[in-house]
Structure formats: structure tokens, C-alpha cells
Design an enzyme around this catalytic site. Sequence first.
Site, PDB file in Angstrom:
ATOM      1  N   GLY A  13       0.864  -1.174   0.000  1.00  0.00           N
ATOM      2  CA  GLY A  13       0.000   0.000   0.000  1.00  0.00           C
ATOM      3  C   GLY A  13       0.901   1.224   0.000  1.00  0.00           C
ATOM      4  O   GLY A  13       1.467   1.566   1.037  1.00  0.00           O
ATOM      5  N   GLY A  15       0.092   4.358  -0.698  1.00  0.00           N
ATOM      6  CA  GLY A  15      -0.693   5.589  -0.714  1.00  0.00           C
ATOM      7  C   GLY A  15      -0.065   6.585   0.240  1.00  0.00           C
ATOM      8  O   GLY A  15       1.155   6.564   0.498  1.00  0.00           O
ATOM      9  N   ALA A  16      -0.899   7.445   0.811  1.00  0.00           N
ATOM     10  CA  ALA A  16      -0.395   8.506   1.694  1.00  0.00           C
ATOM     11  C   ALA A  16       0.360   7.914   2.890  1.00  0.00           C
ATOM     12  O   ALA A  16       1.468   8.361   3.220  1.00  0.00           O
ATOM     13  CB  ALA A  16      -1.576   9.346   2.177  1.00  0.00           C
ATOM     14  N   GLY A  18       1.534   4.646   3.391  1.00  0.00           N
ATOM     15  CA  GLY A  18       2.677   3.797   3.023  1.00  0.00           C
ATOM     16  C   GLY A  18       3.882   4.615   2.601  1.00  0.00           C
ATOM     17  O   GLY A  18       5.020   4.351   3.029  1.00  0.00           O
ATOM     18  N   ARG A  91     -13.457   4.095  12.010  1.00  0.00           N
ATOM     19  CA  ARG A  91     -12.493   3.102  11.502  1.00  0.00           C
ATOM     20  C   ARG A  91     -13.168   1.740  11.360  1.00  0.00           C
ATOM     21  O   ARG A  91     -12.914   0.995  10.423  1.00  0.00           O
ATOM     22  CB  ARG A  91     -11.295   3.008  12.437  1.00  0.00           C
ATOM     23  CG  ARG A  91     -10.509   4.311  12.560  1.00  0.00           C
ATOM     24  CD  ARG A  91      -9.455   4.174  13.636  1.00  0.00           C
ATOM     25  NE  ARG A  91      -8.680   5.391  13.859  1.00  0.00           N
ATOM     26  CZ  ARG A  91      -9.023   6.357  14.719  1.00  0.00           C
ATOM     27  NH1 ARG A  91     -10.135   6.270  15.407  1.00  0.00           N
ATOM     28  NH2 ARG A  91      -8.246   7.412  14.872  1.00  0.00           N
ATOM     29  N   ASP A 151      -2.428   7.325  18.967  1.00  0.00           N
ATOM     30  CA  ASP A 151      -3.311   8.006  19.924  1.00  0.00           C
ATOM     31  C   ASP A 151      -2.517   8.416  21.165  1.00  0.00           C
ATOM     32  O   ASP A 151      -2.726   9.489  21.729  1.00  0.00           O
ATOM     33  CB  ASP A 151      -4.456   7.069  20.343  1.00  0.00           C
ATOM     34  CG  ASP A 151      -5.120   6.439  19.137  1.00  0.00           C
ATOM     35  OD1 ASP A 151      -5.909   7.125  18.480  1.00  0.00           O
ATOM     36  OD2 ASP A 151      -4.805   5.274  18.827  1.00  0.00           O
ATOM     37  N   ARG A 154      -0.518  11.427  20.508  1.00  0.00           N
ATOM     38  CA  ARG A 154      -1.382  12.622  20.561  1.00  0.00           C
ATOM     39  C   ARG A 154      -1.639  13.021  22.012  1.00  0.00           C
ATOM     40  O   ARG A 154      -1.615  14.202  22.373  1.00  0.00           O
ATOM     41  CB  ARG A 154      -2.706  12.325  19.838  1.00  0.00           C
ATOM     42  CG  ARG A 154      -2.531  12.180  18.335  1.00  0.00           C
ATOM     43  CD  ARG A 154      -3.793  11.652  17.649  1.00  0.00           C
ATOM     44  NE  ARG A 154      -3.595  11.634  16.195  1.00  0.00           N
ATOM     45  CZ  ARG A 154      -4.191  10.795  15.371  1.00  0.00           C
ATOM     46  NH1 ARG A 154      -5.039   9.881  15.818  1.00  0.00           N
ATOM     47  NH2 ARG A 154      -3.949  10.846  14.070  1.00  0.00           N
ATOM     48  N   HIS A 178      -7.642   1.132  18.780  1.00  0.00           N
ATOM     49  CA  HIS A 178      -7.349   2.302  17.955  1.00  0.00           C
ATOM     50  C   HIS A 178      -8.649   2.615  17.216  1.00  0.00           C
ATOM     51  O   HIS A 178      -8.842   2.267  16.053  1.00  0.00           O
ATOM     52  CB  HIS A 178      -6.217   1.996  16.966  1.00  0.00           C
ATOM     53  CG  HIS A 178      -5.960   3.149  16.029  1.00  0.00           C
ATOM     54  ND1 HIS A 178      -5.621   4.405  16.453  1.00  0.00           N
ATOM     55  CD2 HIS A 178      -6.022   3.228  14.670  1.00  0.00           C
ATOM     56  CE1 HIS A 178      -5.476   5.208  15.420  1.00  0.00           C
ATOM     57  NE2 HIS A 178      -5.729   4.517  14.323  1.00  0.00           N
TER      58      HIS A 178
HETATM   59  N1  LIG Z   1      -3.276   2.763  12.271  1.00  0.00           N
HETATM   60  C1  LIG Z   1      -3.234   4.088  12.158  1.00  0.00           C
HETATM   61  O1  LIG Z   1      -2.908   4.780  13.135  1.00  0.00           O
HETATM   62  C2  LIG Z   1      -3.571   4.702  10.856  1.00  0.00           C
HETATM   63  C3  LIG Z   1      -4.157   3.929   9.889  1.00  0.00           C
HETATM   64  N2  LIG Z   1      -4.501   4.475   8.689  1.00  0.00           N
HETATM   65  C4  LIG Z   1      -5.114   3.571   7.738  1.00  0.00           C
HETATM   66  O2  LIG Z   1      -4.168   3.238   6.708  1.00  0.00           O
HETATM   67  C5  LIG Z   1      -4.879   2.833   5.534  1.00  0.00           C
HETATM   68  C6  LIG Z   1      -4.295   3.535   4.312  1.00  0.00           C
HETATM   69  O3  LIG Z   1      -4.548   4.917   4.379  1.00  0.00           O
HETATM   70  P1  LIG Z   1      -3.991   5.928   3.239  1.00  0.00           P
HETATM   71  O4  LIG Z   1      -2.607   5.566   2.885  1.00  0.00           O
HETATM   72  O5  LIG Z   1      -4.325   7.292   3.656  1.00  0.00           O
HETATM   73  O6  LIG Z   1      -4.927   5.523   2.023  1.00  0.00           O
HETATM   74  P2  LIG Z   1      -4.584   5.685   0.458  1.00  0.00           P
HETATM   75  O7  LIG Z   1      -5.881   5.551  -0.258  1.00  0.00           O
HETATM   76  O8  LIG Z   1      -3.771   6.898   0.222  1.00  0.00           O
HETATM   77  O9  LIG Z   1      -3.658   4.412   0.154  1.00  0.00           O
HETATM   78  C7  LIG Z   1      -4.127   3.109   0.199  1.00  0.00           C
HETATM   79  C8  LIG Z   1      -3.353   2.348  -0.865  1.00  0.00           C
HETATM   80  O10 LIG Z   1      -3.705   0.961  -0.761  1.00  0.00           O
HETATM   81  C9  LIG Z   1      -3.648   0.449  -2.091  1.00  0.00           C
HETATM   82  N3  LIG Z   1      -4.353  -0.833  -2.182  1.00  0.00           N
HETATM   83  C10 LIG Z   1      -5.675  -1.060  -2.153  1.00  0.00           C
HETATM   84  N4  LIG Z   1      -5.917  -2.387  -2.291  1.00  0.00           N
HETATM   85  C11 LIG Z   1      -4.718  -2.993  -2.394  1.00  0.00           C
HETATM   86  C12 LIG Z   1      -4.300  -4.339  -2.572  1.00  0.00           C
HETATM   87  N5  LIG Z   1      -5.201  -5.339  -2.647  1.00  0.00           N
HETATM   88  N6  LIG Z   1      -2.984  -4.583  -2.635  1.00  0.00           N
HETATM   89  C13 LIG Z   1      -2.067  -3.586  -2.585  1.00  0.00           C
HETATM   90  N7  LIG Z   1      -2.413  -2.300  -2.425  1.00  0.00           N
HETATM   91  C14 LIG Z   1      -3.717  -2.002  -2.332  1.00  0.00           C
HETATM   92  C15 LIG Z   1      -4.281   1.559  -2.934  1.00  0.00           C
HETATM   93  O11 LIG Z   1      -3.978   1.414  -4.315  1.00  0.00           O
HETATM   94  C16 LIG Z   1      -3.670   2.791  -2.287  1.00  0.00           C
HETATM   95  O12 LIG Z   1      -2.496   3.212  -2.954  1.00  0.00           O
HETATM   96  C17 LIG Z   1      -6.350   3.132   5.803  1.00  0.00           C
HETATM   97  O13 LIG Z   1      -7.021   1.950   6.203  1.00  0.00           O
HETATM   98  C18 LIG Z   1      -6.304   4.123   6.960  1.00  0.00           C
HETATM   99  O14 LIG Z   1      -7.486   4.113   7.719  1.00  0.00           O
HETATM  100  C19 LIG Z   1      -4.255   5.780   8.391  1.00  0.00           C
HETATM  101  C20 LIG Z   1      -3.654   6.588   9.316  1.00  0.00           C
HETATM  102  C21 LIG Z   1      -3.294   6.129  10.639  1.00  0.00           C
HETATM  103  C1  LIG Z   2      -6.651   7.546  10.507  1.00  0.00           C
HETATM  104  C2  LIG Z   2      -6.258   7.098  11.830  1.00  0.00           C
HETATM  105  O1  LIG Z   2      -6.485   5.968  12.187  1.00  0.00           O
HETATM  106  C3  LIG Z   2      -5.611   8.033  12.714  1.00  0.00           C
HETATM  107  O2  LIG Z   2      -5.060   9.052  12.286  1.00  0.00           O
HETATM  108  O3  LIG Z   2      -5.660   7.798  13.942  1.00  0.00           O
END
Ligand SMILES: NC(=O)C1=CN([C@@H]2O[C@H](COP(=O)(O)OP(=O)(O)OC[C@H]3O[C@@H](n4cnc5c(N)ncnc54)[C@H](O)[C@@H]3O)[C@@H](O)[C@H]2O)C=CC1
Ligand SMILES: CC(=O)C(=O)O
Length: 306
Positions: A13, A15-16, A18, A91, A151, A154, A178
Site C-alpha cells: 500500500g 498511498g499517503a 505507506g 475506523r 493516539d 497525541r 485504535h
Molecule cells: N493505524 C493508524 O494509526 C492509521 C491507519 N490508517 C489507515 O491506513 C490505511 C491507508 O490509508 P492511506 O494511505 O491514507 O490511504 P490511500 O488511499 O492513500 O492508500 C491506500 C493504498 O492501498 C492500495 N491498495 C488497495 N488495495 C490494495 C491491494 N489489494 N494490494 C495492494 N495495495 C492495495 C491503494 O492502491 C492505495 O495506494 C487506511 O485503512 C487508513 O485508515 C491511516 C492513518 C493512521
Molecule cells: C486515521 C487514523 O487511524 C488516525 O489518524 O488515527
Amino acid sequence: MPAPTPAKIAIIGSGAVGSTIAFSLIMNRLPAEIILSDIDTRRAGGEALDLSDATFVSSSSVRVAKNQQEVGQCDIIVITAGAKQKPGESRANLIDRNYHIMQSVIKGMQPINPNAKIIIVANPVEILCHIAQKLSGLPRNQVFGSGTFLDSARLRLSVAEMLNVHESSVHCYVVGEHGDNQLVAWSAGRVGGAPLLSFDQFKNADLAHIAHEVARKAYEIIDRKGATYYGIGACVASLAESVLYHSRRVFPISCYNPESECYVSVPAVLGNDGVQHAVQLPLDDKEKAAFDEAVKSIKSITEKYN
Ligand SMILES: NC(=O)C1=CN([C@@H]2O[C@H](COP(=O)(O)OP(=O)(O)OC[C@H]3O[C@@H](n4cnc5c(N)ncnc54)[C@H](O)[C@@H]3O)[C@@H](O)[C@H]2O)C=CC1
Ligand SMILES: CC(=O)C(=O)O
């Protein structure tokens, strides 16, 4: 202990989240070969090219995965692939979409390196840890999630500002989930060895309000800019560092808790074989009741994925 040189860290992944994790790994100067993987291979390639312009500050390198099998052989596999929250969305609401993505990701990288550590970042973290551990067949200590680390960061920032001390001197954790069922273990909070609640600034503080602001911060960021990524990037780079250097730092992460019989976020010691053990936080009765509620909520969802 010196880190293996260079460790292979896959990020599924790009995206933002990763790509920000990759950037944080580079900035932390981890001796790592960072391997990006995404269903959108064009995007992954673009991120790898962009990130490679920053590797001169470190001994890391970055490239796109040759295939999913290569990803499965890495030392650390970070999974961020998944749908993210829309403004106002919880979430927990992501589970149906992200369950299917997790299934395809884990299936695609079989057979998985039996020594790999899988770090789950996609939401909902505790539930996806349970699913990833079951599907991967890896021991529970090798599959864990970033959990309430973000969290807690924060919370520590908020407390540090109130007390005018550095965040690293604040030992206070958000635990449980979370997600919306998170809680602050106020009674166990310490600053410089003194109980947090004994400080003048906390004598009449509105603890529920502080906890609420911490829990709502992600919602506010998503509402304003669509996603959160810098904080989680810094968190995951710290987790990877503790694994690679066997630092045995304590982080509030999603790990399997035999007492609760599920993945739940608690402080745990992290080393080169993954989660070494959890730390038993002394909770007061109100906190214990809230923790039990979080466990109940996590279990009510995970039991659908057994
Ligand atoms: N645990 C935490 O504290 C946090 C968790 N997150 C979570 O991280 C996840 C990603 O968020 P973002 O990067 O902002 O989203 P994003 O939409 O920018 O990136 C997600 C990426 O996953 C890829 N993807 C989708 N299906 C896939 C597959 N089967 N195989 C490989 N790649 C695949 C997409 O093409 C995309 O590039 C979300 O579930 C978000 O809720 C976000 C911020 C904090
Ligand atoms: C998106 C998310 O899970 C966070 O920023 O806490």
C-alpha cells in the site's frame, strides 16, 4: 545489537500512509532496502522514484517489489493497503472493504518468510491483526499492529503542553482500541516518576474532555485534509527500528492478549522476534470497565472472521 544490513522492509500500500512510512524510515536512517508494493503499480513506481531522491541522507534504498512472493520473504512487512475513512466515518466501518483487501494481500505473498514480522497499519487495526495472523499462520508475536501508539503520541503531546515538559518524559497511554472505544489509562500516568494526576495542572482538569480531543484528532485532520499520515509514519518507523535493533522499547501496540483472548492495544515490549511480552498496566475500576468494553467490542467483530 547491530541491525541486519540491509534489512528488507516491504510496505504494501503505497498511498499517503505507506509512502510516508517509507519517508520516515529513510529519515530515521535505518539501514533498509525498502520495497514498495501496491495494486496501483504506476503509483508505487512514482512513489519509489520520488522517495529515491531522499535516500542520500541515509543508507536506505527504495524500489518497487518484483512480485508479491518477494514481499512475503521480507524481514518486516508493513500493511497499509486498504480503504481510508471518509470525513466523519469510523475506523470500524472499514472492516468489510479492508477484510477483502487483507485476504488478497496475505494470499498473494504466500509462502511467507517464517521469521517475518507483519505490522498492520490499515484500519480497523486490532481486527485486521486478528485476520492477518489467522491467514498468514505466523506466530501471534510476529503479527502486531500500530494500535494506540498514534493516539498515545497525541495524548503525550497534549499532556506535555499542559505541563511544559518534553513529550518523551510523559509516560501515559491510550489503550484498548485504535478506534472509538479507546481509553486513557490516567491512573497509571507518570511524569518524572510522579503520578500524572498529582500535578497541579491535572487536579481540576477535565480528563474526559482531553481524552475526547485525543480520540477526535484523527476525525478533525481527515475533515480538514482528507487523511492522516505524518504521525503514523513516525510511529511505524519507530516500531521497525525497535525490531531491527532489538531495542525492546515499550509501545502501546495491538498485540494478542491471552487474558482477553483477542488482539487489543496495550503497552508491549518490541524486539527482534516481535512482541516479547505485554506490560500489565494497573487500571482503576472505571478504566478497567472501559477496557473490558473495548475488548467486548473487538471480540464481537473478530468472531465473524474466525
Ligand atoms: N493505524 C493508524 O494509526 C492509521 C491507519 N490508517 C489507515 O491506513 C490505511 C491507508 O490509508 P492511506 O494511505 O491514507 O490511504 P490511500 O488511499 O492513500 O492508500 C491506500 C493504498 O492501498 C492500495 N491498495 C488497495 N488495495 C490494495 C491491494 N489489494 N494490494 C495492494 N495495495 C492495495 C491503494 O492502491 C492505495 O495506494 C487506511 O485503512 C487508513 O485508515 C491511516 C492513518 C493512521
Ligand atoms: C486515521 C487514523 O487511524 C488516525 O489518524 O488515527
